[in-house]
Motif scaffolding. Structure first.
Motif, mmCIF file in Angstrom:
data_model
loop_
_atom_site.group_PDB
_atom_site.id
_atom_site.type_symbol
_atom_site.label_atom_id
_atom_site.label_comp_id
_atom_site.label_asym_id
_atom_site.label_seq_id
_atom_site.Cartn_x
_atom_site.Cartn_y
_atom_site.Cartn_z
ATOM 1 N N MET B 1 -0.620 3.710 3.485
ATOM 2 C CA MET B 1 -0.406 3.186 2.127
ATOM 3 C C MET B 1 -0.090 4.330 1.169
ATOM 4 N N TYR B 2 0.751 4.068 0.195
ATOM 5 C CA TYR B 2 1.202 5.131 -0.714
ATOM 6 C C TYR B 2 0.090 5.574 -1.666
ATOM 7 N N ILE B 3 -0.435 4.582 -2.395
ATOM 8 C CA ILE B 3 -1.563 4.892 -3.266
ATOM 9 C C ILE B 3 -2.775 4.149 -2.709
ATOM 10 N N ASP B 28 -4.815 -0.906 -2.751
ATOM 11 C CA ASP B 28 -3.687 -0.223 -2.115
ATOM 12 C C ASP B 28 -2.406 -0.603 -2.846
ATOM 13 N N ILE B 29 -1.562 0.396 -3.069
ATOM 14 C CA ILE B 29 -0.307 0.133 -3.765
ATOM 15 C C ILE B 29 0.837 0.752 -2.974
ATOM 16 N N VAL B 63 -9.654 8.607 -4.151
ATOM 17 C CA VAL B 63 -8.383 8.204 -4.750
ATOM 18 C C VAL B 63 -7.307 9.089 -4.137
ATOM 19 N N ARG B 64 -6.390 8.488 -3.406
ATOM 20 C CA ARG B 64 -5.360 9.273 -2.736
ATOM 21 C C ARG B 64 -3.975 8.804 -3.149
ATOM 22 N N ILE B 65 -3.085 9.739 -3.320
ATOM 23 C CA ILE B 65 -1.674 9.410 -3.535
ATOM 24 C C ILE B 65 -0.875 10.183 -2.496
ATOM 25 N N GLY B 66 -0.070 9.463 -1.733
ATOM 26 C CA GLY B 66 0.726 10.096 -0.683
ATOM 27 C C GLY B 66 -0.150 10.831 0.310
ATOM 28 N N GLY B 67 -1.357 10.308 0.545
ATOM 29 C CA GLY B 67 -2.244 10.915 1.528
ATOM 30 C C GLY B 67 -3.090 12.049 0.980
ATOM 31 N N LYS B 68 -2.765 12.496 -0.265
ATOM 32 C CA LYS B 68 -3.514 13.631 -0.812
ATOM 33 C C LYS B 68 -4.471 13.185 -1.902
ATOM 34 N N GLU B 69 -5.674 13.739 -1.862
ATOM 35 C CA GLU B 69 -6.677 13.414 -2.865
ATOM 36 C C GLU B 69 -6.199 13.841 -4.254
ATOM 37 N N VAL B 70 -6.386 12.974 -5.249
ATOM 38 C CA VAL B 70 -5.993 13.312 -6.625
ATOM 39 C C VAL B 70 -7.092 14.142 -7.270
ATOM 40 N N THR B 71 -6.750 15.336 -7.718
ATOM 41 C CA THR B 71 -7.765 16.167 -8.377
ATOM 42 C C THR B 71 -7.368 16.539 -9.800
#
Lengths: 253, 256
Positions: B1-3, B28-29, B63-71
């Protein structure tokens, strides 16, 4: 039309001032060497202009004023921008600032003369002190008051230090900083005279002391008028600069 | 999933009282979706958006976007605020160029890109104006152009039209819908206006307050061109209304 009206106000206001002076001159029992008439002061002014003494002293004073005022504004703004972003550090500095701020810059004078002797430095230092605190405190407050949305936007758009300071923090805080800079101008000009009366052998402040020593009350009063006049001109010049800068700030009201 | 939001929780302490803004929220988005986060104030929709945009961290969960955690916020996910956030000392053009400066785009290129996006939002010819000389709607258009100029993947919008009058708001809704299709951006849009959500979203995330949570996710099966007066539109709108009414029923049952 508005200009003309305000010019009319100025003329009337000054005329009233001279009239009162003239009346006091008529009724006073003082020797006219001690309490001269407006006409005598005006003659003294012409005398000083012709001899070149006045412009010599104005030049000296203006140099000291510019050196003290501008160095103070620059140091205070830079320090304020840094401390404004570090409230945790500033809370340890603020009490010291509050302690030093109410001390009249003239109180430092004997100490400064002891350290630096008589000359340009004491006057410059006193102007520096006089301008420093209002500019520092208004800058710290201005940085603290910046709308958080500007910082959020900057973070989002990847603006990092030092660009953040130049591109966002300084301009966002500028209107309030300008207020402090403006306030400090008047204060600094007031203390220039005090500084030169005690710590110098030249300049407009010294000219007042010199006139007293020679019992030339006409020169003394003429000098006071010149000091007031320059004060107005400086204030007017700063207002124009402020207006021009604020216009390019988009605050076009 | 993307987001990907998984079990996100966020607690605040306000006036000594604990307050749960997000209570185990999962969402999921997909790329290219137009998502509306809809709900009353206090339902955590802005908190969720801030967590996605990187302005706030969640207390627990991921919270992940493109597999990476948002920091932290990033240039590839731009947020549009209700208060526009334009820099008043910069001209419209310079405002739009803001993010491009960080990307070290050369000067002429910056102006070229910015003008293109100003045209897209219908503000050609306003380059030299200052934000204060524009109406609220125009200012928000500048903010949108500024966001688009850095070519982000995702645009977060936090009640962006909340301060605008009804007619300007509708016009901007139409424009943002058109732009989202043309520019193929993923858009997450926070609102408390049900019609706005139905008009814009591919999916509506309906949220409830106390504690902030997702009540349900409603797919909006309307096409690209939406008509506020069509039966389909009204049907979806009514469905959302119902969802909010059910909250009261739930409450009554709870007390009985």
């Amino acid at each position: 039309m508005k200009r003309l009206l305000s010019l009319k106000n100025v003329v009337i206001s000054v005329a009233i001032l001279i009239l009162i002076w003239q009346l006091l001159f008529y009724v006073s029992s003082y020797d006219k060497a001690l309490f001269p008439s407006p006409k005598m002061a005006f003659d003294a002014l012409v005398e000083m202009i012709v001899s070149g003494k006045l412009f010599e002293n104005i030049k000296t004073s203006m140099y000291r004023f510019a050196a003290g005022y501008f160095s103070s504004v620059i140091v205070a703004v830079i320090l304020g921008l840094i401390l404004g972003r570090l409230p945790k550090v500033f809370q340890y500095i603020d009490p010291a600032v509050q302690l030093l701020r109410p001390i009249s810059p003239t109180a430092w004078m004997p100490f400064i003369v002891l350290l630096f002797g008589i000359g340009d430095v004491p006057a410059i230092v006193i102007i520096f002190i006089a301008a420093f605190f209002p500019v520092l405190l208004s800058t710290v407050a201005a940085v603290g008051n910046i709308d958080p949305i500007y910082l959020k936007v900057s973070k989002n758009f990847g603006i990092k230090q030092p660009s953040l300071t130049w591109k966002v923090i300084l301009p966002a805080a500028f209107p309030q900083i300008a207020n402090g800079i403006h306030l400090a101008l008047g204060t600094a000009w007031i203390f220039l005279v005090a500084g030169e009366m005690v710590g110098a052998q030249s300049g407009l402040g010294y000219q007042i002391i010199d006139a007293r020593n020679n019992i030339r009350a006409d020169i003394l009063l003429a000098t006071i008028l010149v000091i007031g006049l320059i004060g107005i001109l400086l204030d007017g010049a700063l207002k124009l600069i402020e207006k021009a800068i604020l216009r390019s700030w988009g605050g076009a009201e | 999933m993307y987001i990907e939001v998984k079990d996100a929780c966020k607690d605040f302490v306000q006036d000594g009282k604990r307050f749960t803004a997000l209570d185990h929220v999962s969402l999921d988005i997909e790329k290219g979706e137009f998502i509306c986060l809809l709900g009353p104030s206090g339902c955590g929709k802005s908190t969720l958006l801030n967590a996605l945009a990187g302005f706030e961290k969640v207390s627990s969960g991921t919270v992940r976007i493109g597999g990476k955690e948002v920091t932290e916020p990033s240039l590839s996910n731009i947020t549009i605020f209700q208060k526009y956030g334009l820099l008043p000392w910069r001209t419209v053009l310079k405002n739009v160029e803001l993010g491009l400066e960080s990307k070290r785009v050369p000067k002429e290129k910056r102006a070229e890109i910015s003008k293109k996006y100003l045209e897209l939002v219908g503000l050609s010819g306003y380059e030299k104006r200052y934000p204060k000389q524009l109406s609220g709607g125009q200012q928000q258009r500048v903010a949108i152009a500024r966001g688009l100029a850095v070519d982000p993947d995702i645009i977060f919008m936090d009640e962006p039209f909340g301060a605008l009058d009804a007619i300007t708001r509708m016009k901007l809704q139409e424009d943002i819908l058109r732009i989202s299709r043309e520019e193929k951006k993923t858009i997450i849009f926070v609102t408390h206006d049900i019609e706005e959500a139905v008009f814009l979203a591919d999916r509506i995330v309906v949220m409830m307050a106390d504690p902030g949570r997702i009540k349900s996710i409603v797919k909006v099966p309307l096409g690209a061109h939406r008509d506020r007066t069509s039966d389909d539109f009204l049907y979806v709108r009514d469905k959302i209304f119902e969802l909010f009414n059910m909250k009261t029923e739930g409450f009554i049952e709870y007390y009985i």
